[in-house]
Enzyme design. Structure first.
Site, PDB file in Angstrom:
ATOM      1  N   ASP A  37      30.842  -8.842  48.324  1.00  0.00           N
ATOM      2  CA  ASP A  37      30.043  -7.844  49.046  1.00  0.00           C
ATOM      3  C   ASP A  37      29.407  -6.846  48.081  1.00  0.00           C
ATOM      4  O   ASP A  37      29.965  -6.540  47.028  1.00  0.00           O
ATOM      5  CB  ASP A  37      30.940  -7.113  50.052  1.00  0.00           C
ATOM      6  CG  ASP A  37      30.116  -6.399  51.120  1.00  0.00           C
ATOM      7  OD1 ASP A  37      28.922  -6.734  51.272  1.00  0.00           O
ATOM      8  OD2 ASP A  37      30.668  -5.511  51.790  1.00  0.00           O
ATOM      9  N   ASN A  85      25.961 -12.913  59.746  1.00  0.00           N
ATOM     10  CA  ASN A  85      24.831 -12.631  58.850  1.00  0.00           C
ATOM     11  C   ASN A  85      23.483 -13.131  59.403  1.00  0.00           C
ATOM     12  O   ASN A  85      22.423 -12.720  58.912  1.00  0.00           O
ATOM     13  CB  ASN A  85      25.065 -13.205  57.444  1.00  0.00           C
ATOM     14  CG  ASN A  85      26.101 -12.442  56.628  1.00  0.00           C
ATOM     15  OD1 ASN A  85      26.813 -13.009  55.808  1.00  0.00           O
ATOM     16  ND2 ASN A  85      26.211 -11.126  56.847  1.00  0.00           N
TER      17      ASN A  85
HETATM   18  C1  IPE Z   1      30.789 -10.141  54.528  1.00  0.00           C
HETATM   19  O1  IPE Z   1      29.925  -9.165  54.083  1.00  0.00           O
HETATM   20  C2  IPE Z   1      30.126 -11.500  54.515  1.00  0.00           C
HETATM   21  C3  IPE Z   1      29.844 -12.052  53.190  1.00  0.00           C
HETATM   22  C4  IPE Z   1      30.197 -11.531  52.067  1.00  0.00           C
HETATM   23  C5  IPE Z   1      29.135 -13.297  53.199  1.00  0.00           C
HETATM   24  P1  IPE Z   1      29.020  -8.329  55.098  1.00  0.00           P
HETATM   25  O2  IPE Z   1      28.236  -7.401  54.281  1.00  0.00           O
HETATM   26  O3  IPE Z   1      28.262  -9.238  55.987  1.00  0.00           O
HETATM   27  O4  IPE Z   1      30.125  -7.585  55.982  1.00  0.00           O
HETATM   28  P2  IPE Z   1      30.013  -6.249  56.829  1.00  0.00           P
HETATM   29  O5  IPE Z   1      28.762  -6.350  57.644  1.00  0.00           O
HETATM   30  O6  IPE Z   1      29.961  -5.104  55.866  1.00  0.00           O
HETATM   31  O7  IPE Z   1      31.256  -6.223  57.642  1.00  0.00           O
HETATM   32  C1  IPE Z   2      26.990  -9.632  50.265  1.00  0.00           C
HETATM   33  O1  IPE Z   2      26.207  -8.562  49.891  1.00  0.00           O
HETATM   34  C2  IPE Z   2      26.207 -10.908  50.373  1.00  0.00           C
HETATM   35  C3  IPE Z   2      26.094 -11.434  51.739  1.00  0.00           C
HETATM   36  C4  IPE Z   2      26.607 -10.918  52.806  1.00  0.00           C
HETATM   37  C5  IPE Z   2      25.338 -12.643  51.873  1.00  0.00           C
HETATM   38  P1  IPE Z   2      25.467  -7.686  50.983  1.00  0.00           P
HETATM   39  O2  IPE Z   2      24.121  -8.274  51.224  1.00  0.00           O
HETATM   40  O3  IPE Z   2      26.301  -7.572  52.203  1.00  0.00           O
HETATM   41  O4  IPE Z   2      25.328  -6.310  50.246  1.00  0.00           O
HETATM   42  P2  IPE Z   2      25.521  -4.871  50.880  1.00  0.00           P
HETATM   43  O5  IPE Z   2      26.855  -4.859  51.543  1.00  0.00           O
HETATM   44  O6  IPE Z   2      24.402  -4.680  51.863  1.00  0.00           O
HETATM   45  O7  IPE Z   2      25.436  -3.947  49.725  1.00  0.00           O
HETATM   46 MG    MG Z   3      27.669  -6.215  52.813  1.00  0.00          MG
END
Ligand code: IPE
Ligand code: IPE
Ligand code: MG
Length: 257
Positions: A37, A85
């Site tokens: 994340d 997502n």
């Molecule tokens: C979790 O991260 C999913 C992945 C890393 C693929 P998210 O960024 O989607 O999670 P939330 O929305 O902060 O819970």
């Molecule tokens: C995790 O990084 C990757 C995926 C969920 C695919 P994020 O895209 O969630 O990054 P933040 O949490 O918005 O910084």
């Molecule tokens: Mg995220």
């Protein structure tokens, strides 16, 4: 049957020469799971589009895989795309799915060279055809490898996985192959996407969020949780080492004394 008996663990035959001296090779996690994340925040901090963070995140994953190879950790599972997502802007979703396909195509040769076995968990049939085809090729061409198993959770949701397992068991009951009383934890776990891997010992989440976001809900019942403020694109060998040090300081009791 215990989870460890049920799983077939790859053998790690290469020397652990580069394992930091203060890590005990006998007490390394057998399976590390990662919620990758913080890609978007990493890019935003640099006034770059979010997708640049995703691109950089791929480099982090490649380095983490190398660490697992070097240090003798046989199972790595990473969360690449959750069932939730899909709710992101269409362009970001499209970028991510195209990125996965391109990276798989570009990295397949290296995975084969490095004897990595790659697997995917999640509702793969909902992914674009081109990505599905790339996944099938990568899985087929690496399935005999034994060095490190890399599992990529793509269109994965823990709740969806549990519902899917329930449906499979209900169908077995309906066909008269199983009675409801025969359903136990082992039979249930056999219906999960992860049935061939041991449960994770260590779950790492980058970027500081203290939540599971629907990842491996069943499998992490007794995983040690490690949350770091480091954003995923900045997570490096040193960061992983710190996570392993923390893991080795934990006393895993599994409900006993
Ligand atoms: C979790 O991260 C999913 C992945 C890393 C693929 P998210 O960024 O989607 O999670 P939330 O929305 O902060 O819970
Ligand atoms: C995790 O990084 C990757 C995926 C969920 C695919 P994020 O895209 O969630 O990054 P933040 O949490 O918005 O910084
Ligand atoms: Mg995220």
């Amino acid at each position: 049957m215990t989870n460890s008996q049920r799983s077939s663990t790859p053998t790690v035959s290469h020397p652990l020469l580069t394992l930091p001296a203060d890590l005990d090779p006998q007490r390394l996690p057998r399976h590390v799971a990662v919620i990758m994340d913080g890609n978007g925040r990493w890019a935003q901090q640099r006034h770059l589009p979010r997708v640049v963070g995703h691109q950089q995140g791929v480099e982090t994953l490649k380095e983490l895989l190398r660490c697992c190879q070097d240090w003798g950790i046989p199972h790595l599972t990473c969360y690449a795309f959750s069932t939730e997502n899909w709710g992101r802007p269409g362009l970001e979703v499209e970028f991510l799915l195209t990125l996965f396909e391109r990276v798989l195509r570009q990295e397949l040769h290296a995975l084969i060279q490095e004897q990595v076995r790659i697997e995917f968990v999640g509702q793969l049939q909902a992914l674009p055809q081109a990505l599905q085809a790339q996944i099938q090729e990568a899985v087929a061409r690496t399935r005999h490898h034994q060095r490190v198993w890399l599992t990529v959770a793509t269109n994965y949701g823990g709740r969806q996985e549990i519902v899917h397992a329930c449906q499979a068991l209900a169908q077995q009951v309906q066909r008269g192959e199983l009675t409801p009383e025969e359903i136990d934890e082992t039979r249930f776990a056999q219906q999960l996407y992860t049935s061939t891997s041991p449960d994770p010992d260590l779950l790492i989440r980058t970027s500081g969020e203290m939540r599971l976001s629907n990842f491996l809900l069943w499998q992490i019942a007794y995983a040690e949780l490690y949350v770091t403020e480091t954003l995923w694109p900045d997570f490096n060998r040193e960061s992983f080492y710190q996570a392993l040090v923390a893991f080795q300081q934990r006393q895993r009791r599994f409900g006993r004394l």
